[in-house]
Design a protein around this motif. Structure first.
Motif, PDB file in Angstrom:
ATOM      1  N   TYR A 450       0.853  -1.181   0.000  1.00  0.00           N
ATOM      2  CA  TYR A 450       0.000   0.000   0.000  1.00  0.00           C
ATOM      3  C   TYR A 450       0.885   1.225   0.000  1.00  0.00           C
ATOM      4  O   TYR A 450       2.042   1.168   0.422  1.00  0.00           O
ATOM      5  CB  TYR A 450      -0.908   0.027   1.241  1.00  0.00           C
ATOM      6  CG  TYR A 450      -1.883  -1.114   1.321  1.00  0.00           C
ATOM      7  CD1 TYR A 450      -3.170  -1.019   0.795  1.00  0.00           C
ATOM      8  CD2 TYR A 450      -1.506  -2.305   1.925  1.00  0.00           C
ATOM      9  CE1 TYR A 450      -4.050  -2.084   0.886  1.00  0.00           C
ATOM     10  CE2 TYR A 450      -2.376  -3.375   2.008  1.00  0.00           C
ATOM     11  CZ  TYR A 450      -3.669  -3.267   1.484  1.00  0.00           C
ATOM     12  OH  TYR A 450      -4.518  -4.305   1.561  1.00  0.00           O
ATOM     13  N   GLN A 451       0.316   2.336  -0.450  1.00  0.00           N
ATOM     14  CA  GLN A 451       1.065   3.592  -0.446  1.00  0.00           C
ATOM     15  C   GLN A 451       0.163   4.696   0.064  1.00  0.00           C
ATOM     16  O   GLN A 451      -1.030   4.747  -0.269  1.00  0.00           O
ATOM     17  CB  GLN A 451       1.584   3.915  -1.845  1.00  0.00           C
ATOM     18  CG  GLN A 451       2.369   5.224  -1.914  1.00  0.00           C
ATOM     19  CD  GLN A 451       3.068   5.407  -3.249  1.00  0.00           C
ATOM     20  OE1 GLN A 451       3.780   4.528  -3.667  1.00  0.00           O
ATOM     21  NE2 GLN A 451       2.820   6.517  -3.876  1.00  0.00           N
ATOM     22  N   VAL A 452       0.741   5.619   0.860  1.00  0.00           N
ATOM     23  CA  VAL A 452      -0.014   6.721   1.432  1.00  0.00           C
ATOM     24  C   VAL A 452       0.900   7.932   1.488  1.00  0.00           C
ATOM     25  O   VAL A 452       2.118   7.801   1.624  1.00  0.00           O
ATOM     26  CB  VAL A 452      -0.521   6.354   2.842  1.00  0.00           C
ATOM     27  CG1 VAL A 452       0.620   6.124   3.785  1.00  0.00           C
ATOM     28  CG2 VAL A 452      -1.451   7.435   3.392  1.00  0.00           C
ATOM     29  N   ASP A 453       0.304   9.107   1.368  1.00  0.00           N
ATOM     30  CA  ASP A 453       1.078  10.341   1.476  1.00  0.00           C
ATOM     31  C   ASP A 453       1.438  10.600   2.934  1.00  0.00           C
ATOM     32  O   ASP A 453       0.727  10.186   3.858  1.00  0.00           O
ATOM     33  CB  ASP A 453       0.280  11.528   0.920  1.00  0.00           C
ATOM     34  CG  ASP A 453       0.223  11.493  -0.588  1.00  0.00           C
ATOM     35  OD1 ASP A 453       1.068  10.789  -1.175  1.00  0.00           O
ATOM     36  OD2 ASP A 453      -0.665  12.137  -1.164  1.00  0.00           O
ATOM     37  N   LYS A 454       2.550  11.273   3.107  1.00  0.00           N
ATOM     38  CA  LYS A 454       2.975  11.654   4.450  1.00  0.00           C
ATOM     39  C   LYS A 454       1.940  12.591   5.072  1.00  0.00           C
ATOM     40  O   LYS A 454       1.496  13.561   4.457  1.00  0.00           O
ATOM     41  CB  LYS A 454       4.342  12.340   4.399  1.00  0.00           C
ATOM     42  CG  LYS A 454       4.865  12.781   5.742  1.00  0.00           C
ATOM     43  CD  LYS A 454       6.215  13.442   5.596  1.00  0.00           C
ATOM     44  CE  LYS A 454       6.732  13.947   6.927  1.00  0.00           C
ATOM     45  NZ  LYS A 454       8.031  14.618   6.798  1.00  0.00           N
ATOM     46  N   GLY A 455       1.490  12.265   6.304  1.00  0.00           N
ATOM     47  CA  GLY A 455       0.457  13.030   6.984  1.00  0.00           C
ATOM     48  C   GLY A 455      -0.940  12.518   6.744  1.00  0.00           C
ATOM     49  O   GLY A 455      -1.876  12.961   7.397  1.00  0.00           O
ATOM     50  N   GLY A 456      -1.102  11.568   5.821  1.00  0.00           N
ATOM     51  CA  GLY A 456      -2.419  11.038   5.510  1.00  0.00           C
ATOM     52  C   GLY A 456      -2.810   9.901   6.439  1.00  0.00           C
ATOM     53  O   GLY A 456      -2.130   9.570   7.404  1.00  0.00           O
ATOM     54  N   LYS A 457      -3.965   9.273   6.134  1.00  0.00           N
ATOM     55  CA  LYS A 457      -4.504   8.177   6.929  1.00  0.00           C
ATOM     56  C   LYS A 457      -4.773   7.006   6.008  1.00  0.00           C
ATOM     57  O   LYS A 457      -5.137   7.168   4.844  1.00  0.00           O
ATOM     58  CB  LYS A 457      -5.783   8.621   7.632  1.00  0.00           C
ATOM     59  CG  LYS A 457      -6.426   7.518   8.491  1.00  0.00           C
ATOM     60  CD  LYS A 457      -7.611   8.029   9.285  1.00  0.00           C
ATOM     61  CE  LYS A 457      -8.812   8.255   8.348  1.00  0.00           C
ATOM     62  NZ  LYS A 457     -10.035   8.608   9.078  1.00  0.00           N
ATOM     63  N   ILE A 458      -4.596   5.783   6.539  1.00  0.00           N
ATOM     64  CA  ILE A 458      -4.818   4.581   5.748  1.00  0.00           C
ATOM     65  C   ILE A 458      -5.516   3.551   6.608  1.00  0.00           C
ATOM     66  O   ILE A 458      -5.324   3.518   7.835  1.00  0.00           O
ATOM     67  CB  ILE A 458      -3.480   4.024   5.198  1.00  0.00           C
ATOM     68  CG1 ILE A 458      -3.755   2.927   4.190  1.00  0.00           C
ATOM     69  CG2 ILE A 458      -2.567   3.539   6.301  1.00  0.00           C
ATOM     70  CD1 ILE A 458      -2.540   2.519   3.410  1.00  0.00           C
ATOM     71  N   ARG A 459      -6.344   2.716   5.951  1.00  0.00           N
ATOM     72  CA  ARG A 459      -7.100   1.666   6.638  1.00  0.00           C
ATOM     73  C   ARG A 459      -6.714   0.327   6.025  1.00  0.00           C
ATOM     74  O   ARG A 459      -6.760   0.172   4.813  1.00  0.00           O
ATOM     75  CB  ARG A 459      -8.594   1.904   6.504  1.00  0.00           C
ATOM     76  CG  ARG A 459      -9.050   3.264   7.025  1.00  0.00           C
ATOM     77  CD  ARG A 459     -10.445   3.603   6.550  1.00  0.00           C
ATOM     78  NE  ARG A 459     -11.461   2.719   7.092  1.00  0.00           N
ATOM     79  CZ  ARG A 459     -12.067   2.900   8.255  1.00  0.00           C
ATOM     80  NH1 ARG A 459     -11.777   3.956   8.980  1.00  0.00           N
ATOM     81  NH2 ARG A 459     -12.977   2.043   8.689  1.00  0.00           N
ATOM     82  N   LEU A 460      -6.339  -0.598   6.885  1.00  0.00           N
ATOM     83  CA  LEU A 460      -6.013  -1.964   6.460  1.00  0.00           C
ATOM     84  C   LEU A 460      -7.146  -2.868   6.922  1.00  0.00           C
ATOM     85  O   LEU A 460      -7.463  -2.906   8.116  1.00  0.00           O
ATOM     86  CB  LEU A 460      -4.688  -2.423   7.043  1.00  0.00           C
ATOM     87  CG  LEU A 460      -3.487  -1.555   6.696  1.00  0.00           C
ATOM     88  CD1 LEU A 460      -2.226  -2.122   7.340  1.00  0.00           C
ATOM     89  CD2 LEU A 460      -3.312  -1.441   5.189  1.00  0.00           C
ATOM     90  N   VAL A 461      -7.797  -3.584   5.965  1.00  0.00           N
ATOM     91  CA  VAL A 461      -9.017  -4.342   6.243  1.00  0.00           C
ATOM     92  C   VAL A 461      -8.784  -5.799   5.878  1.00  0.00           C
ATOM     93  O   VAL A 461      -8.190  -6.098   4.835  1.00  0.00           O
ATOM     94  CB  VAL A 461     -10.218  -3.789   5.447  1.00  0.00           C
ATOM     95  CG1 VAL A 461     -11.486  -4.542   5.816  1.00  0.00           C
ATOM     96  CG2 VAL A 461     -10.384  -2.301   5.705  1.00  0.00           C
ATOM     97  N   VAL A 462      -9.189  -6.707   6.759  1.00  0.00           N
ATOM     98  CA  VAL A 462      -9.198  -8.137   6.466  1.00  0.00           C
ATOM     99  C   VAL A 462     -10.571  -8.677   6.809  1.00  0.00           C
ATOM    100  O   VAL A 462     -11.287  -8.112   7.642  1.00  0.00           O
ATOM    101  CB  VAL A 462      -8.110  -8.876   7.268  1.00  0.00           C
ATOM    102  CG1 VAL A 462      -6.738  -8.423   6.850  1.00  0.00           C
ATOM    103  CG2 VAL A 462      -8.291  -8.680   8.756  1.00  0.00           C
TER     104      VAL A 462
END
Length: 1347
Positions: A450-462
């Protein structure tokens, strides 16, 4: 590695490992711009699956890796989806014509938002550039995926659009509505207010002391990255790994473009790791990482590599070489894969090769693609298909088409199979929603990246099949706990982890475990580029002015780099450059500009570079006062000065083109406009052309300096006292004397009134630039004298004198004269030589030889300073001759004439041991010993003299020489005190006298008698019958004592002879008998004084035979004997018996046993059937008895059935360590008489006996004899001297141990100096002994005097 993602400026961004060839690309999740809304897991997104491009029919065996499926998310407005059947598939059969169907599609809204405007539905359906691309199949057979790329710039080129998807929340609980959740975990623009901002500062390094730094190079250039680890606390070498991106290990990529090296400095204890990139390519640019591990310690560091692009004019791409896959070891492999080719195509459209392969592919059927690629050598078929798909014209999509349940599924499956990714279906599952008439696509597991911008938010779902299973999340192997940074959510079977405010330290590997199952992914945090808002402006100024360069960037606190002519500007404390930043503005300030500051300055940010040229010019130069030519007398001060404008311009002084530096001799000053060069005292070397060069200007100021000097002779360089030069006759002399003068002077050498020319044969004079030289090839005595040097030039005249002294060996001395002769010495004198050779006589060498010989022997190796000498160690009676050599500093003279022959002859040494033998009322008897040294002249006799006490007149006692060593002086007055001395007389004369130390009183003195029993008579004196008995018992006493012998109180037998003298009594028995045994009493009487002594004499004889020998018992082959001791033991104890046997037939006697102590015995091992007689001898210290006693009866050995059982006896262990039963006794010995030391030792086995003196083992010394008999150890010291005194040790050693005993031996009496020298005793020991002897004699005399 990540697929190329579009930047805002439309340029591709690559990240490819060096020499990676066709290595699979890394997948990433690219996060949409901030505030973007995407679908969550339970959201059902409508998709439009476009008709895939024509697929290439490839056999299964040769099928390339699967191609990505493009899933396009459309906008909100109801659309009509058009689903068409794909082209013919692998088996070659064609599908039916696609059917057209229209259906209203509702539910999901896709909106485009402009910043600052409200949301409004788009009038028509537009295709979004945001795609989700399925990537290559990994090693485990799973398929990875990448997230959508960032959106392209807006149509107006300013701010990008924000894409949001409004999702229904029918199935979500109320608590989860309003959240921005997504399976792809797209980041938010700003973190929530309640989330604390995480510290993005990486942890401090625990291993690396020097980290690799980011760098930039041109294409084809080389660069090296260095990492250092301190090994002081490490027991072994740490492990290091180099990565490109997140996962590509560069250890397997080493080759001609990549080299990894390691080194270790033993002194600094530092490991150095280097990564060399050689001939870099554009695709080598990107992020790299270095990881160091050692046991439980870990450290890492990331750095960037920027590879500057190739100019546009140099691009020339061949499609056939571009799509060749790179393989290790092939030099002709293609430099670009598909990714590299796409990147270059963005810069410039490639030139069409000779064969237009693109046109051939466009016009060919898909099943012919593989054949065409093989024909033209294209191996990257996957990249070719991607590129071909982009170049084809997109077909128009029909509007209003609906996705029916059957068509959607068939279309999706056909699309997947048409691009050869059937394995992707294993990763997806699809469910038909009857209410909405839609297919929902769900991902079961985490994607690989996965890739995200610095300062952003990311969700990892299983998604879990069993919601009750415990789920754990891990970051780099460490379990993650809920914090404001990491938030965990549950939605039915979904488990969601939200990472807020993503920073660089969140760039890591994440994993989730549910029971035994595990899923792993990687998160990439992307930093947004920093753009240049305000560019640098050119500056033109002059020296010493202030320069200020200003630039503005798009982000506050951004890190930028200032460069000058491509080199980073130093900004340390001592640097001339000062960097300042305030908000988004950055300044580079140069306070005092110089011409060296001219150049191109640039500022580098992550999003761009700006540069400007700075020109620093010089101010015009004006010469106010020029330099003037100067003439200076040698040693006078020199001053050069000039004035220029501007005054603050520094400059340099040059002399004859060489830079002049300030020193103690030269002073350089600069004050305002004045520039001065001062020399306090000039020298010849200061003359020349001087030039002043202002710094930064081409104008110069010049002047000439001329130094004048009168001539001078420098005699001090000779370093000779009184200017005197000494040379040995026959040698060559080259005398160099420095001279000076300007101009060069004329030189003349003179000896007296004679001028020495430069053309002489043996003596000549030469002149050079800085010195003059006088050469004499072969020096002679006549060359001695004073030499004059005359120098003349225009400035004056100078003279000097040099004295030359020629020295030689001295003449031979006159013949020596022998003035006195001794026994082995003589005294000789001589006169010094008439001529000493010009050098003082240092000494003389003396030689001698026998008159009959021709070989001379040198007597002294150290020079004799006097003209007298005493040769020694000559043989008496042999004629000798002597001669002398004179020595000076040059050498040794010839020998003198030999002296007249002389014969050494010496008197004897003085007599020794002069003692008083007897004194009466009128006589004194003296005794002495002969001299130690008699010499070749022999000894004629002795002369005795006496002197009355109180007078100095010595009276000769014997008018004729006496040859005896005892003499009685008669006719002495009663009670007179006299001194006596004795001289030895021979042909050479009288020896030195030996004088008694104390005066003698002429009066008879009563001395009580004292018997001195010898040591061997203190014990029982044993002799055999018939032997001679001769006993000498000394005694003292005056007047002559009366001697009386008694035997057990009775007068002695007449067979015993007694002879008495003044000092001893002798008992003599010519033939000893047993009746002479007994105790004898000796009495010595002087007037009323008496002394007695007891002597025990034992006369022994052979014993008689044993008595009553009889046979006690006979059994088997054994006979028991018994007997009684003999009646006559021979006056000595019986020490044993000897038993013999004889066969009755032969009567030959054989010894059974000897030295048997008991009176009964059992004789064994007799022969059965024989009859034996036995006889027994008795034995004492004298021997066996003369006869033996024989048994009356015989013993017959019968054969019997019964056997006697002999009882078993345990053998006694007789072994024991050494034990001394009789120790050593401290002993006094008389010098010159043998002494013995005795002790006894008991040990079994027999010990080894060692004797030591003062703890030093006595080995092979002829002065000592050692005996050991029956345990009695004896050490005999032959004729001991005082030096044999000391502590003696007897040491016994066997396997069971060791023991030792000590005693002290003191030797009384002494030796003369000559005897000690003869025995080879060192001189220092002789001196010590003589001092001790004198001290002991003095103490004894004092004791006697006190008594």
């Amino acid at each position: 590695m990540p697929e190329p993602t579009k930047k805002d400026d439309g340029q591709p961004e690559e990240n490819v490992a060096p020499d990676s060839g066709d290595a699979p690309s890394e997948n990433s999740v690219v996060v949409t711009p901030k505030e973007a809304k995407v679908a969550s897991k339970d959201t059902e997104a409508r998709v439009k699956i476009t008709e895939p491009e024509a697929a290439v029919p490839i056999p299964a065996a040769k099928a390339p890796q699967p191609q990505p499926v493009v899933i396009v998310v459309t906008e909100i407005e109801p659309v009509e989806g058009e689903v068409t059947d794909p082209q013919p598939v692998e088996n070659g059969h064609n599908e039916p014509e696609p059917t057209q169907a229209k259906k209203r599609v509702e539910g999901t809204e896709v909106k485009e938002e402009q910043p600052g405007t409200s949301k409004a539905p788009a009038p028509s359906m537009k295709k979004s550039d945001e795609t989700i691309a399925a990537t290559k199949k990994d090693k485990d057979g799973d398929v990875t995926a990448s997230t959508p790329s960032p959106p392209p710039p807006a149509e107006d080129g300013s701010t990008p659009k924000k894409l949001s998807i409004d999702l229904p929340y029918d199935s979500d609980p109320e608590s989860t509505r309003g959240r921005k959740d997504s399976v792809w975990s797209l980041g938010d623009g700003q973190p929530s207010e309640e989330i604390e901002k995480q510290n993005d500062t990486p942890p401090l390094s625990t291993l690396l002391i020097e980290r690799p730094q980011s760098g930039s190079i041109n294409v084809g250039g080389d660069i090296t990255f260095v990492a250092k680890v301190e090994a002081k606390d490490l027991l072994r070498k740490p492990t290091i790994k180099w990565f490109k991106g997140k996962w590509m290990d560069l250890a397997s990529k080493t080759g001609k473009h990549l080299q990894l090296k390691e080194s270790f400095d033993r002194f600094t204890k530092i490991h150095t790791f280097e990564m060399h990139i050689i001939k870099a390519k554009e695709n080598y640019a990107g992020n790299y990482r270095c990881e160091v591990t050692y046991k439980d310690k870990f450290d890492s560091c990331s750095f960037d590599l920027e590879v500057k692009e190739i100019p546009e004019g140099s691009l020339n791409i061949d499609i056939r070489s571009a799509f060749k896959r790179s393989t290790d070891g092939q030099d002709d492999a293609g430099e670009l894969g598909f990714i590299g080719f796409i990147g270059l195509m963005e810069h410039k459209q490639e030139e069409v090769p000779e064969v237009d392969v693109w046109e051939i592919l466009k016009n060919a059927r898909p099943d012919e693609y593989e054949k065409i690629a093989f024909t033209y050598g294209i191996t990257d078929l996957r990249g070719l298909l991607k590129r071909l798909k982009k170049t084809k014209k997109e077909e128009k999509k029909s509007e209003g088409a609906d996705l029916n349940s059957t068509g959607c599924l068939l279309c999706l499956i056909n699309v997947l199979y048409s691009v050869h990714i059937p394995i992707l279906i294993k990763k997806l599952f699809y469910i038909f929603d009857g209410l909405r008439g839609e297919y929902i696509i769900r991902f079961l597991r985490l994607e690989p990246a996965y890739q995200v911008d610095k300062g952003g938010k990311i969700r990892l779902v299983v998604d879990l099949a069993d919601p009750t299973v415990e789920l754990k999340w891990y970051k780099n192997g460490q379990e993650i706990r809920p914090t404001p940074k990491f938030i965990f959510e549950h939605k039915g079977t979904q488990r969601i982890m939200v990472i807020n405010n993503c920073q660089i330290n969140d760039d890591a590997a994440y994993s989730v475990t549910a029971g035994e199952e595990k899923c792993t992914t990687e998160l990439f945090v992307k930093e947004l580029p920093v753009n240049i808002v305000k560019k640098l402006e050119p500056v033109k100024t002059t020296v010493n002015e202030r320069i200020e360069l200003e630039c503005e960037v798009s982000e506050e606190g951004a890190k930028v780099r200032w460069m000058k002519n491509g080199v980073e500007v130093p900004t340390g404390v001592r640097s001339r450059y000062r960097v300042k930043s305030e908000g988004t503005k950055h300044w580079l300030i140069i306070e005092d500009a110089t011409k060296d500051d001219t150049g191109t300055y640039s500022l580098m940010a992550t999003g761009g570079t700006t540069e400007a040229h700075v020109q620093v010019d010089l101010k015009p130069l004006k010469i106010l006062m020029d330099l003037q030519n100067v003439t200076v007398l040698l040693g006078q001060p020199l001053k050069l000065n000039c004035e220029i404008y501007p005054g603050n311009i520094p400059g340099r002084w040059y002399k004859n083109g060489q830079l002049v530096q300030p020193s103690e001799h030269i002073s350089i000053m600069h004050r305002a406009k004045n520039h001065n060069l001062d020399i306090e005292s000039t020298t010849i070397h200061d003359a020349g052309d001087y030039t002043f060069v202002p710094e930064g200007y081409t104008q110069t100021l010049s002047a000439k300096v001329h130094i004048i000097d009168p001539p001078r002779v420098h005699l001090e360089a000779l370093n000779a006292q009184d200017n005197t030069v000494t040379i040995v006759a026959g040698n060559k002399l080259r005398l160099e004397i420095p001279i000076s003068g300007e101009p060069a002077p004329r030189v003349v050498w003179m000896k007296g009134e004679r001028v020495i020319l430069d053309s002489g044969s043996r003596m000549r004079a030469e002149t050079f630039a800085d010195h003059t030289c006088l050469t004499i090839d072969i020096a002679e005595r006549e060359d001695t004298g004073n030499y004059k040097i005359v120098l003349q030039n225009e400035a004056g005249e100078d003279t000097a004198s040099v004295k030359i002294k020629v020295v030689d060996i001295p003449d031979a001395p006159e013949a020596a004269l022998v003035t006195d002769v001794g026994g082995d010495w003589c005294t000789m004198t001589w006169e010094p030589p008439r001529y000493d050779g010009g050098s003082p006589i240092l000494g003389y060498f003396i030689e001698r030889k026998k008159k009959q010989s021709s070989r001379w022997m040198r007597l002294n190796f150290d020079l004799c300073k006097e003209t007298t000498f005493e040769p020694k160690k000559m043989i008496e009676g042999v004629p000798y001759e002597v001669r002398v050599f004179a020595v000076n500093a040059i050498g040794v003279s010839k020998p003198s004439e030999p002296s007249k022959p002389f014969i050494p002859l010496a008197v004897t040494s003085e007599p020794t041991v002069l003692v008083v033998d007897d004194v009466t009322d009128t006589t004194v008897t003296m005794k002495w010993r002969p001299p130690d040294t008699i010499g070749a002249a022999g000894l004629d006799g002795y002369q005795v003299e006496y002197c009355l006490e109180g007078t100095d007149e010595w009276i000769l006692a014997n008018k004729e020489l006496t040859e005896k060593t005892r003499y009685t002086i008669t006719g002495l007055p009663v009670e007179a005190k006299i001194l006596v001395r004795v001289k030895a007389i021979n042909a050479a004369g009288a020896s030195a006298p030996r004088t008694i130390q104390h005066s003698i009183l002429v009066k008879e003195v009563i001395e009580p008698p004292k018997i001195r029993i010898p040591r061997h008579l203190k014990q029982t004196y044993i002799r055999k019958v018939g032997e001679v008995v001769n006993l000498v018992v000394p005694f003292v006493g005056k007047p002559r004592p009366k001697v009386n012998w008694l035997k057990e109180g009775q007068p002695i037998d007449k067979t015993v002879s007694i002879r008495n003298s003044d000092c001893d009594s002798i008992m003599f028995i010519r033939k000893a008998e047993r009746k002479h045994s007994g105790k004898y009493e000796l009495s010595v009487q002087v007037e009323n004084h008496i002394d007695t002594a007891m002597l025990d004499i034992q006369i022994v004889d052979l014993p008689g035979p044993p008595q009553a020998v009889k046979i006690e018992e006979v059994w088997g082959n054994n006979v028991a004997l018994d007997w009684s001791p003999p009646k006559d033991n021979g006056n000595a104890p019986i020490i044993g018996y000897t038993i013999q046997k004889a066969d009755k037939k032969t009567m030959e006697w054989y010894t059974c046993i000897e030295h048997y102590h008991r009176t009964c015995i059992t004789v064994s091992d007799l022969v059965v059937g024989n009859e034996y007689y036995f006889r027994i001898y008795s034995e004492n210290m004298v021997g066996l008895s003369e006869s033996a006693t024989v048994t009356k009866n015989s013993a017959l050995i019968m054969k019997e059935g019964m056997q006697l059982k002999i009882p078993e006896y345990n053998d006694r262990d007789f072994t024991e360590p050494p034990t001394f039963t009789q120790p050593l006794i401290n002993t006094f010995a008389v010098a010159g008489y043998n002494a013995t030391l005795n002790c006894s030792v008991r040990a079994n086995p027999r010990p080894k006996v060692l004797w030591m003196k003062n703890k030093i083992t006595i080995i092979d010394d002829p002065r000592y004899r050692m005996f050991s008999n029956q345990g009695v150890c004896t050490l005999e010291i032959r004729k001991p001297s005082p030096f044999d005194g000391g502590v003696y040790t007897c040491k016994a050693v066997n396997d069971l141990g060791e023991a030792h005993v000590d005693c002290k031996l003191e030797v009384k009496g002494g030796f003369t100096f000559f005897e000690l020298m003869k025995r080879g005793v060192p001189l220092h020991l002789i001196d010590k002994y003589m001092n001790e002897s004198k001290t002991s004699e003095k103490s004894e005399s004092e004791k006697k005097g006190s008594n």
